[in-house]
Design an enzyme around this catalytic site. Structure first.
Site, PDB file in Angstrom:
ATOM      1  N   HIS A 140      22.966   2.737 -82.988  1.00  0.00           N
ATOM      2  CA  HIS A 140      23.579   2.090 -81.925  1.00  0.00           C
ATOM      3  C   HIS A 140      24.977   2.429 -81.634  1.00  0.00           C
ATOM      4  O   HIS A 140      25.779   2.321 -82.534  1.00  0.00           O
ATOM      5  CB  HIS A 140      23.054   0.730 -82.028  1.00  0.00           C
ATOM      6  CG  HIS A 140      23.903  -0.527 -81.313  1.00  0.00           C
ATOM      7  ND1 HIS A 140      23.759  -0.305 -79.798  1.00  0.00           N
ATOM      8  CD2 HIS A 140      24.470  -1.243 -81.713  1.00  0.00           C
ATOM      9  CE1 HIS A 140      24.559  -1.457 -79.652  1.00  0.00           C
ATOM     10  NE2 HIS A 140      25.074  -2.080 -80.519  1.00  0.00           N
TER      11      HIS A 140
ATOM     12  N   TYR B 262      26.884  -4.626 -73.605  1.00  0.00           N
ATOM     13  CA  TYR B 262      27.321  -5.699 -73.842  1.00  0.00           C
ATOM     14  C   TYR B 262      28.981  -5.353 -74.230  1.00  0.00           C
ATOM     15  O   TYR B 262      29.400  -4.302 -74.558  1.00  0.00           O
ATOM     16  CB  TYR B 262      26.649  -6.440 -75.201  1.00  0.00           C
ATOM     17  CG  TYR B 262      26.970  -5.877 -76.445  1.00  0.00           C
ATOM     18  CD1 TYR B 262      27.837  -5.917 -77.158  1.00  0.00           C
ATOM     19  CD2 TYR B 262      25.950  -5.177 -76.965  1.00  0.00           C
ATOM     20  CE1 TYR B 262      27.756  -5.465 -78.293  1.00  0.00           C
ATOM     21  CE2 TYR B 262      25.831  -4.388 -78.048  1.00  0.00           C
ATOM     22  CZ  TYR B 262      26.957  -4.571 -78.947  1.00  0.00           C
ATOM     23  OH  TYR B 262      26.934  -4.064 -80.184  1.00  0.00           O
TER      24      TYR B 262
ATOM     25  N   ASP C   9      -5.146 -23.731 -89.245  1.00  0.00           N
ATOM     26  CA  ASP C   9      -6.475 -24.639 -88.922  1.00  0.00           C
ATOM     27  C   ASP C   9      -7.590 -23.557 -89.126  1.00  0.00           C
ATOM     28  O   ASP C   9      -7.235 -22.504 -89.065  1.00  0.00           O
ATOM     29  CB  ASP C   9      -6.448 -25.416 -87.646  1.00  0.00           C
ATOM     30  CG  ASP C   9      -6.427 -24.442 -86.476  1.00  0.00           C
ATOM     31  OD1 ASP C   9      -5.996 -23.238 -86.392  1.00  0.00           O
ATOM     32  OD2 ASP C   9      -6.797 -24.904 -85.360  1.00  0.00           O
TER      33      ASP C   9
END
Ligand code: FAD
Length: 818
Positions: free
Chosen positions: A222, A256, A550
């Site tokens: 990256h 960013y 469950d």
């Protein structure tokens, strides 16, 4: 005093050593191939942006803990977290809307934030051209983790508590005996161990292979670059201040930004730019050289300027003053991506004592390390972490080809606006039920879950919308995605006639052996001591009384059970506790299931079977092994949709024939195939909880409204004492109906009580039989009374809702028991 060896001193290994020693573990050794201060993994150059809000509640809670913890940690006199705030901007309408959704997620998970206009965005981040953005989301508590400092601070603290950190030790093998780890081999000797944790970052698959454990992650490069020093970054550099303005995300272009000191530490500051806009750049972890042989840092590969060029152009548009600057340095840094983008945390079921703490961002590092430490210490976590269970991937999802394809996809989609129902764009179909060809013929709209292709509705039922004269409220574009009015027709015909539901993906376990009753009595909460042919809804609790899962337990013979379960973790948990006279097998893949539900279900099935399917002979919550046509079936008289009917199970090879038999016989009754979309609506109208979505280990049965499945008088079972010691619940899972019959919500939205956020939605759907949006939500117990007015925040709008008495539909159960 168990001996723990942690492999890797990146942010995860260091945080884990700190968390373990804080819990009293004394014999903790951290082995690291590089030099300690900056050993050369992903942490060594992570810019450390911490945006906490995620669709995942677990990740958001991990990130909140990272901020809290690093804010209190100090290294060389400085805090390890800089609370500069976070700003995400929108340049498209889709993103602007998504920021509203994100503001809701933040509120649901306890992160403070506000939506801001373009002028305020530019005020917060003055370089930003307000004309390029439509708005933003500002989170003042986000900021920068100083990852290397946080490592060193935790090394110091853990060392004071007795941990050993040995750098320049390369792990080359993991020793095992009798299915357990016994030690770790390095180039400088062997370290005996009772627990080994792989916190090896993107080398995870290499270390995993040493122990014979699959680690399904893909290392990808990256790009990160820094500009030349800039004027206009007032405050940066003064007294060594690293950053002043918020960290910035421009997700429409996968970018960013953060501020940095210049290399000397006292010149003008500069801007760091990270991008996910480039092609995926997978890296083979076996080819990464260790620190002493790597030209730079092992995880820092040469910058490929061409890949960065479009991101630089876009940066010039958003932050025009940067157009005059240039990229001064950059690199392609490697870190881990999993097929679903979530970390891998927990003990391997293949090798006991071998733990994974992998694929973790700096953002989530403290919370993830806390979760692993809690698992190692108490066997459970405070924040429900089932999404990070390393066993969540089925065998078919662990092939290198799959991990690579989906890992690359995770990279590409990392900043995309992702609808909660959106199926992965690659690698499909992977798992299909035997009915798949028929489902295709009927025009199924497939979505994916657990690798399974699952029909959500069938285009073949489209004419029914007109025929039934259904008038449905218009949906907004978000809730209209992966939805069709056909679902309403399928729900209606399930209530009025009969429908076939593919229940194959429901996990099935077979439990056999002379000790099976005693074992299941001890492991689950309800009383299973009933005659063969009985079915019981029961819960797997943890030692704290939290709901692990469950189960629908069918006793088919004195020593043979079929369990309807949830995640692979259920198998793992049961196998781990099973005595020698009990065998447990996952039979999901080799079998299949059709739910035949609706008032005409008996008319459909009875003529096809030699068994008596009358209410008297085959009552509710009973099981029979019989035949339908030529096909041997296990029939369970249960219903998740609140209508008469059966789940019919058979072997996968004869599944298609079972479907065809029911389909042909059902033509005279107007049988339809129906999908998950109708199913979800019908189950919520009946108040049937879905584990993971509605209730987890964080909740007790009483809080979740499933206290009826706990029989404390039956004798001891896991969780019983803890439940007995609990006081009255502070919160409850309740049913909400939306006051406006045209309104719908999707799940995870914040719930406001008396004007303040007091809970969140778990599952939601439109209730076609009740003519309203239905949502289940966690709220304070004081607000759980039916009739209490609340509001659900949907894309920034407050949708009025009311706590309802449940179930909404057929509370007398008259439709099921007949
Ligand atoms: P690492 O830091 O890689 O640590 C693993 C350690 O294990 C290494 O030190 C390695 O030497 C050691 N090791 C491996 N094999 C062996 C062996 N056989 N023997 C001994 N030791 C071994 N995350 C964020 O949250 N925010 C960001 O802004 C951010 N930006 C990023 C930017 C870039 C360019 C990159 C590359 C990553 C970024 N990340 C960010 C991701 C983040 O850096 C990683 O996810 C995180 O640092 C992983 O930490 P770790 O401890 O798991 O792995």
């Amino acid at each position: 005093n168990s001996r723990v060896v942690i492999i890797g001193a990146g942010i995860v290994g260091c945080s884990l050593a700190d968390e373990l020693t804080a819990r009293g573990w004394r014999d903790v050794t951290v082995l690291e191939q590089g030099p300690l201060a900056a050993p050369g993994g992903s942490t060594s150059h992570a810019p450390g942006l911490v945006f906490r809000t995620s669709p995942s509640r677990a990740l958001t809670q991990y990130a909140r803990y990272t901020v809290e913890k690093f804010s209190s940690l100090r290294h060389a006199g400085q805090a390890c977290f800089l609370p500069v705030g976070g700003l995400e901007v929108a340049t498209t309408e889709a993103r602007r809307l998504d920021l509203h959704r994100k503001a809701g997620l933040a509120a649901s998970w306890g992160v403070e934030g506000e939506l801001v206009d373009p002028a305020r965005c530019a005020e917060l981040f003055p370089m930003l051209d307000p004309d390029t953005v439509l708005g933003g989301f500002h989170t003042p508590g986000d900021g920068l983790a100083r990852a290397t400092a946080a490592c060193l601070a935790q090394i110091e603290r853990a060392s004071r508590r007795g941990a050993r950190f040995l750098d320049r030790h390369t792990v080359t093998g993991v020793e095992r005996e009798g299915g357990r780890v016994t030690g770790v081999v390095t180039d400088r000797g062997t370290f005996p161990a009772d627990h080994v944790v792989s916190a090896a970052g993107f080398w995870g698959p290499v270390v995993g292979a040493m122990a014979g454990v699959d680690v399904p992650l893909l290392p990808l490069a990256h790009q990160y670059a820094k500009t030349a020093p800039l004027s206009g970054l007032e405050g940066v550099g003064a007294d060594g201040v690293e950053a002043v303005r918020p960290i910035l995300r421009h997700q429409d272009h996968d970018l960013y930004y953060r501020e940095h000191l210049d290399p000397t530490g006292n010149g003008p500051g500069r801007i760091g730019i990270g991008t996910y806009a480039h092609r995926p750049l997978p890296v083979d972890p076996y080819t990464i050289l260790p620190y002493d042989q790597a030209p730079k840092m092992p995880s820092s590969l040469p910058f490929t300027a061409d890949d960065f060029a479009p991101s630089w152009t876009e940066t010039g548009r958003l932050l025009p003053t940067l157009a005059d600057s240039q990229v001064e340095e950059g690199f392609n840094g490697v870190f881990s991506f999993t097929p679903d983008g979530m970390p891998l945390l927990g003990e391997s079921s293949a090798v006991r004592g071998f733990w994974l703490a992998e694929a973790v961002w700096v953002t989530h590092s403290a919370g993830a390390a806390r979760a692993v430490a809690e698992l190692m210490t108490d066997g459970r976590t405070t924040v429900d972490s089932h999404e990070c269970d390393p066993h969540r991937f089925e065998k078919a999802q662990r092939s290198p080809a799959y991990v690579r394809e989906r890992g690359e996809r995770s990279f590409v989609e990392v900043y995309d606006v992702i609808h909660p129902l959106q199926p992965p764009g690659t690698g499909r179909p992977l798992r299909t039920s035997p009915f798949y060809p028929r489902q295709q013929e009927l025009g199924a709209h497939f979505l994916e879950s657990g690798g399974w292709e699952r029909p959500h509705w069938y285009e073949a039922n489209a004419p029914l919308v007109e025929e039934l004269g259904l008038r449905l409220p218009e949906r907004d574009s978000w809730s209209a995605r992966h939805w069709s009015p056909i679902a309403a027709a399928e729900a209606r015909l399930t209530r009025e006639k009969v429908a076939l539901y593919d229940m194959t993906p429901l996990r099935r376990l077979e439990v056999t052996g002379p000790g099976s009753l005693a074992f299941l009595q001890r492991m689950t909460s309800n009383n299973l001591k009933k005659r063969p042919g009985s079915v019981t809804y029961t819960l797997l609790l943890d030692e704290n009384g939290g709901i692990r899962s469950d189960l629908t337990a069918a006793r088919l013979a004195p020593d043979r059970w079929q369990l309807g379960a949830n995640s692979p973790a259920d198998l793992e948990w049961l196998v781990r506790h099973a005595p020698d006279d009990v065998q447990i097998r996952d039979i999901t893949s080799g079998t299949c299931c059709i739910g035949v539900w609706g008032p005409l279900a008996r008319e459909l099935v009875q003529p096809l079977t030699p068994a008596d399917f009358s209410h008297e002979a085959f009552g509710y919550f009973k099981a029979r092994e019989t035949y339908v046509g030529h096909i041997p079936v296990t029939a369970l008289r249960v219903s998740y949709v609140g209508e008469l009917g059966w789940e019919l199970y058979t072997e996968a090879d004869v599944g298609l024939r079972l479907w065809d038999t029911l389909w042909e016989a059902g033509q005279r009754l107007g049988v339809i195939a129906a999908g998950r979309s109708a199913f979800n609506s019908l189950r919520l109208e009946k108040g049937y909880r879905a584990w993971a979505a509605d209730m987890t280990t964080e909740h007790t049965p009483e809080e979740a409204g499933v206290g009826f499945a706990v029989r404390s008088a039956k004798g001891d079972f896991v969780g019983r004492d803890a439940l007995a010691a609990r006081g009255a619940p502070a919160r409850k899972l309740v049913c909400l109906t939306l006051d406006d019959p045209a309104a719908v919500v999707m799940g995870s939205e914040p719930v406001h009580v008396d004007g303040v956020v007091a809970g969140y939605v778990t599952s939601a759907s439109y209730g076609y039989s009740v003519g309203r949006g239905v949502a289940y939500a966690w709220v304070p117990a004081a607000a759980a009374e039916p009739g209490t007015p609340v509001a659900v925040e949907y894309f920034g709008e407050k949708v009025a809702a009311t706590v309802a008495a449940e179930p909404l539909f057929d509370p007398e159960m008259a439709r099921i028991r007949r």
